[in-house]
Design a protein around this motif. Structure first.
Motif, PDB file in Angstrom:
ATOM      1  N   ARG A   9      28.778  48.239  62.783  1.00 50.71           N
ATOM      2  CA  ARG A   9      27.628  48.584  61.947  1.00 50.71           C
ATOM      3  C   ARG A   9      27.991  48.642  60.459  1.00 50.71           C
ATOM      4  NH1 ARG A   9      24.885  53.548  65.442  1.00 50.71           N
ATOM      5  NH2 ARG A   9      24.633  52.378  67.412  1.00 50.71           N
ATOM      6  N   SER A  10      29.125  48.054  60.087  1.00 49.47           N
ATOM      7  CA  SER A  10      29.565  48.038  58.690  1.00 49.47           C
ATOM      8  C   SER A  10      29.918  46.620  58.288  1.00 49.47           C
ATOM      9  CB  SER A  10      30.785  48.953  58.503  1.00 49.47           C
ATOM     10  OG  SER A  10      30.493  50.281  58.896  1.00 49.47           O
ATOM     11  N   LEU A  11      29.852  46.359  56.991  1.00 51.60           N
ATOM     12  CA  LEU A  11      30.185  45.043  56.440  1.00 51.60           C
ATOM     13  C   LEU A  11      31.349  45.209  55.480  1.00 51.60           C
ATOM     14  CD1 LEU A  11      29.681  42.029  56.071  1.00 51.60           C
ATOM     15  CD2 LEU A  11      27.964  42.611  54.315  1.00 51.60           C
ATOM     16  N   PHE A  12      32.465  44.546  55.801  1.00 57.24           N
ATOM     17  CA  PHE A  12      33.665  44.599  54.963  1.00 57.24           C
ATOM     18  C   PHE A  12      33.983  43.196  54.439  1.00 57.24           C
ATOM     19  CE2 PHE A  12      34.087  48.142  57.935  1.00 57.24           C
ATOM     20  CZ  PHE A  12      34.446  49.185  57.095  1.00 57.24           C
ATOM     21  N   LEU A  13      34.510  43.146  53.226  1.00 56.23           N
ATOM     22  CA  LEU A  13      34.945  41.882  52.639  1.00 56.23           C
ATOM     23  C   LEU A  13      36.419  41.689  52.995  1.00 56.23           C
ATOM     24  CD1 LEU A  13      33.296  42.181  49.079  1.00 56.23           C
ATOM     25  CD2 LEU A  13      32.383  41.084  51.132  1.00 56.23           C
ATOM     26  N   ASP A  14      36.668  41.024  54.118  1.00 56.82           N
ATOM     27  CA  ASP A  14      38.049  40.882  54.578  1.00 56.82           C
ATOM     28  C   ASP A  14      38.417  39.467  54.997  1.00 56.82           C
ATOM     29  OD1 ASP A  14      36.337  40.917  56.693  1.00 56.82           O
ATOM     30  OD2 ASP A  14      37.540  42.256  57.942  1.00 56.82           O
ATOM     31  N   THR A  15      37.437  38.577  55.084  1.00 60.08           N
ATOM     32  CA  THR A  15      37.770  37.196  55.421  1.00 60.08           C
ATOM     33  C   THR A  15      38.127  36.435  54.137  1.00 60.08           C
ATOM     34  OG1 THR A  15      35.503  36.387  55.188  1.00 60.08           O
ATOM     35  CG2 THR A  15      36.126  37.312  57.324  1.00 60.08           C
ATOM     36  N   PRO A  16      38.872  35.319  54.258  1.00 57.46           N
ATOM     37  CA  PRO A  16      39.238  34.551  53.052  1.00 57.46           C
ATOM     38  C   PRO A  16      38.029  34.125  52.224  1.00 57.46           C
ATOM     39  CG  PRO A  16      40.554  33.838  54.917  1.00 57.46           C
ATOM     40  CD  PRO A  16      39.540  34.795  55.471  1.00 57.46           C
ATOM     41  N   LEU A  17      36.953  33.701  52.918  1.00 56.09           N
ATOM     42  CA  LEU A  17      35.760  33.287  52.185  1.00 56.09           C
ATOM     43  C   LEU A  17      35.141  34.460  51.439  1.00 56.09           C
ATOM     44  CD1 LEU A  17      33.652  31.180  51.434  1.00 56.09           C
ATOM     45  CD2 LEU A  17      32.448  31.713  53.579  1.00 56.09           C
ATOM     46  N   GLU A  18      35.044  35.602  52.098  1.00 54.39           N
ATOM     47  CA  GLU A  18      34.459  36.780  51.453  1.00 54.39           C
ATOM     48  C   GLU A  18      35.326  37.266  50.295  1.00 54.39           C
ATOM     49  OE1 GLU A  18      32.237  38.621  55.436  1.00 54.39           O
ATOM     50  OE2 GLU A  18      34.227  39.324  54.814  1.00 54.39           O
ATOM     51  N   ILE A  19      36.638  37.204  50.462  1.00 54.98           N
ATOM     52  CA  ILE A  19      37.540  37.611  49.373  1.00 54.98           C
ATOM     53  C   ILE A  19      37.377  36.677  48.180  1.00 54.98           C
ATOM     54  CG2 ILE A  19      39.959  37.833  48.720  1.00 54.98           C
ATOM     55  CD1 ILE A  19      40.554  38.702  51.574  1.00 54.98           C
ATOM     56  N   ALA A  20      37.258  35.356  48.454  1.00 59.47           N
ATOM     57  CA  ALA A  20      37.074  34.385  47.367  1.00 59.47           C
ATOM     58  C   ALA A  20      35.740  34.604  46.672  1.00 59.47           C
ATOM     59  CB  ALA A  20      37.171  32.966  47.917  1.00 59.47           C
ATOM     60  N   MET A  21      34.685  34.874  47.441  1.00 60.64           N
ATOM     61  CA  MET A  21      33.378  35.130  46.841  1.00 60.64           C
ATOM     62  C   MET A  21      33.401  36.400  45.984  1.00 60.64           C
ATOM     63  SD  MET A  21      30.801  34.110  49.988  1.00 60.64           S
ATOM     64  CE  MET A  21      29.388  34.642  49.040  1.00 60.64           C
ATOM     65  N   ALA A  22      34.101  37.426  46.440  1.00 55.30           N
ATOM     66  CA  ALA A  22      34.219  38.659  45.663  1.00 55.30           C
ATOM     67  C   ALA A  22      34.953  38.397  44.355  1.00 55.30           C
ATOM     68  CB  ALA A  22      34.939  39.728  46.480  1.00 55.30           C
ATOM     69  N   SER A  23      36.025  37.589  44.417  1.00 56.27           N
ATOM     70  CA  SER A  23      36.770  37.267  43.198  1.00 56.27           C
ATOM     71  C   SER A  23      35.929  36.445  42.228  1.00 56.27           C
ATOM     72  CB  SER A  23      38.046  36.509  43.562  1.00 56.27           C
ATOM     73  OG  SER A  23      38.809  36.238  42.408  1.00 56.27           O
ATOM     74  N   GLY A  24      35.141  35.502  42.764  1.00 59.45           N
ATOM     75  CA  GLY A  24      34.259  34.716  41.890  1.00 59.45           C
ATOM     76  C   GLY A  24      33.197  35.571  41.235  1.00 59.45           C
ATOM     77  N   THR A  25      32.648  36.515  42.031  1.00 58.09           N
ATOM     78  CA  THR A  25      31.673  37.445  41.442  1.00 58.09           C
ATOM     79  C   THR A  25      32.326  38.281  40.341  1.00 58.09           C
ATOM     80  OG1 THR A  25      30.506  37.569  43.552  1.00 58.09           O
ATOM     81  CG2 THR A  25      30.066  39.300  41.944  1.00 58.09           C
ATOM     82  N   GLY A  26      33.570  38.710  40.575  1.00 61.29           N
ATOM     83  CA  GLY A  26      34.278  39.478  39.554  1.00 61.29           C
ATOM     84  C   GLY A  26      34.498  38.682  38.289  1.00 61.29           C
ATOM     85  N   LEU A  27      34.803  37.387  38.438  1.00 56.67           N
ATOM     86  CA  LEU A  27      34.983  36.540  37.257  1.00 56.67           C
ATOM     87  C   LEU A  27      33.698  36.471  36.438  1.00 56.67           C
ATOM     88  CD1 LEU A  27      36.611  34.546  35.558  1.00 56.67           C
ATOM     89  CD2 LEU A  27      35.894  32.728  37.137  1.00 56.67           C
ATOM     90  N   ALA A  28      32.556  36.303  37.105  1.00 53.57           N
ATOM     91  CA  ALA A  28      31.278  36.253  36.405  1.00 53.57           C
ATOM     92  C   ALA A  28      31.008  37.569  35.675  1.00 53.57           C
ATOM     93  CB  ALA A  28      30.148  35.935  37.391  1.00 53.57           C
ATOM     94  N   VAL A  29      31.278  38.695  36.347  1.00 52.87           N
ATOM     95  CA  VAL A  29      31.052  39.996  35.711  1.00 52.87           C
ATOM     96  C   VAL A  29      31.979  40.188  34.508  1.00 52.87           C
ATOM     97  CG1 VAL A  29      31.160  42.492  36.058  1.00 52.87           C
ATOM     98  CG2 VAL A  29      30.220  41.027  37.847  1.00 52.87           C
TER      99      VAL A  29
END
Length: 447
Positions: free
Chosen positions: A188-208
């Protein structure tokens, strides 16, 4: 008066043009961004201290106004705010590269405590410093919260691939949790732990991070405006200083012109007239004894009279040429151009004549520039263009000479620029080494 002093500005602009990476992508990694972010980090504690000081002392002084003690307390509060203002100007100079001149100093009419208190209370700069102390605290608080939130969040997400491993190793979750119902169940939780999710999080961080860098610069612009408007000299005081400086330039120029006229009269026409009087006296004595010798001496005296008259004409032309008064700039500048050592094309496009004083300044400006061309430019041709644009009289003198002219301190062009500045004029010099040279002068029209 406020200026951005950046000696490296030209080099930075050259670097911007030559760099492969656009400036929008370089912003988060440039020293300017981190320097300005440091300014905002320091603003919160400093502005909080200044706000507390201003409100406390102002309230104390206002509460004691029913007694005499409240007046010096209020003056001390304003003086303290002026001291904090000096600190803020220094901080803006160091971190924002924004140089703001100190406001007009206090001018007590006499010595003593009462005179100083009166000067502080009457000073507009003191009250502007107090206003800055009150207004800057909420702005510093907003800047600190917004910029720190975006900046830290952006870098945290951008570097997430480097530190994600710490969460399952030292924590009890596989990655950053985006969603959870509080039950602790991974289903019932969503974690950013897959390679794709980690890459998407890093890309979002770059934009911010990219957005945050320009947010820092935008917030810094507001701080520059506040420092300039509230901690610098008033526009009236700045104008008074400029007028005092211009008055000094005008007085010095007039004194130099008077000395030049006196020297030219003493060394030129006056010396010739003295010699002429002596020659005529000798001719008078020889008139009866040797008429032929007397006639020769009179003939020589006649030649001296012509030379003296020519020198007086040249001197009068240097004061104010008659052709300028009678026929205007077109004829006067054509006359000056005819005496230049290189061919000069003159183009005067004026529907009406400006004020006589401005017309005279324009004449002598062009005259001096053409003299510089004759003496130093090694040019084969030159041109003079005069026109009116948006209520300003524009002059441009160009030549195809060796170039290298500059208006640095001590040069003739520097003195010319000072004389133009005395009447709110501008002198711009474009003279690369090797030529050509283009000098543009701008004067107020003033009918």
């Amino acid at each position: 008066m406020a200026t951005d002093f950046r000696p490296e500005r030209r080099d930075r602009h050259e670097h911007d043009r030559n760099s492969i990476v656009p400036s929008a992508l370089r912003a988060p990694f440039e020293r300017r961004t981190w320097r300005e972010y440091g300014y905002h980090l320091l603003s919160l504690p400093i502005s909080a201290l200044l706000f507390v000081f201003a409100i406390t002392t102002l309230s104390l002084g206002a509460g004691l106004l029913v007694t005499f003690i409240g007046i010096p307390v209020l003056a001390a509060a304003l003086a303290g705010c002026r001291g904090f203002g000096a600190l803020e100007r220094s901080r803006a100079r160091a971190l924002l590269h924004h140089d703001v001149a100190a406001p007009e100093p206090l001018r007590p009419r006499s010595n003593g405590m009462l005179a100083w208190v009166g000067a502080v209370l009457k000073s507009g700069a003191s009250w502007r410093n107090l206003l800055y102390a009150v207004l800057h605290f909420p702005w510093a608080l907003i800047s600190f919260i917004v910029l720190t939130t975006f900046w830290i969040t952006g870098w945290t997400l951008l570097l997430y691939p480097l530190w994600q491993w710490t969460l399952p190793t030292f924590g009890d979750q596989p990655g950053i949790q985006l969603y959870g119902d509080g039950s602790g169940s991974e289903e019932r939780s969503l974690f950013l732990d897959t390679p794709l999710e980690i890459a998407m999080a890093s890309g979002t961080g770059l934009a911010v991070v990219l957005v945050s860098a320009w947010m820092i610069r935008g917030f810094s612009y507001v701080d520059r405006v506040m420092v300039s408007g509230l901690l610098g000299p008033s526009s009236l005081a700045t104008r008074v200083v400029e007028l005092e400086s211009d008055r000094g330039v005008v007085v010095d120029t007039a004194a130099a012109d008077l000395r030049r006229i006196e020297r030219d009269l003493h060394d030129g026409a006056q010396a010739r007239l003295v010699a002429l009087a002596m020659d005529l006296g000798l001719a008078k004595e020889k008139l009866l004894e040797d008429p032929d010798a007397a006639a020769a001496m009179v003939d020589e005296a006649h030649g001296e009279v012509k030379i003296a008259l020519q020198e007086l004409r040249d001197l009068a032309r240097g004061i104010h040429p008659a052709v300028l008064t009678d026929r205007g700039l077109d004829a006067a500048l054509s006359s000056v151009a005819s005496r230049c050592t290189v061919p000069v094309a003159v183009d005067v496009d004026l529907a009406e004549r400006p004020a006589a004083a401005i017309e005279g300044i324009a004449y002598f400006t062009v005259s001096e520039l053409l003299q510089n061309i004759s003496k130093h430019a090694q040019a084969s041709r030159a041109s003079v263009d005069v026109w009116q644009s948006q209520g300003r009289l524009m002059l441009q003198v160009s030549d195809d000479g060796r170039g290298g002219a500059n208006a640095s301190t001590g040069s003739g062009l520097a003195g010319l620029a000072e004389r133009l500045d005395a009447v709110d004029g501008i002198l711009a010099v474009d003279s690369p080494v090797g030529g050509p040279t283009r000098v543009t002068a701008e004067l107020p029209w003033r009918r």
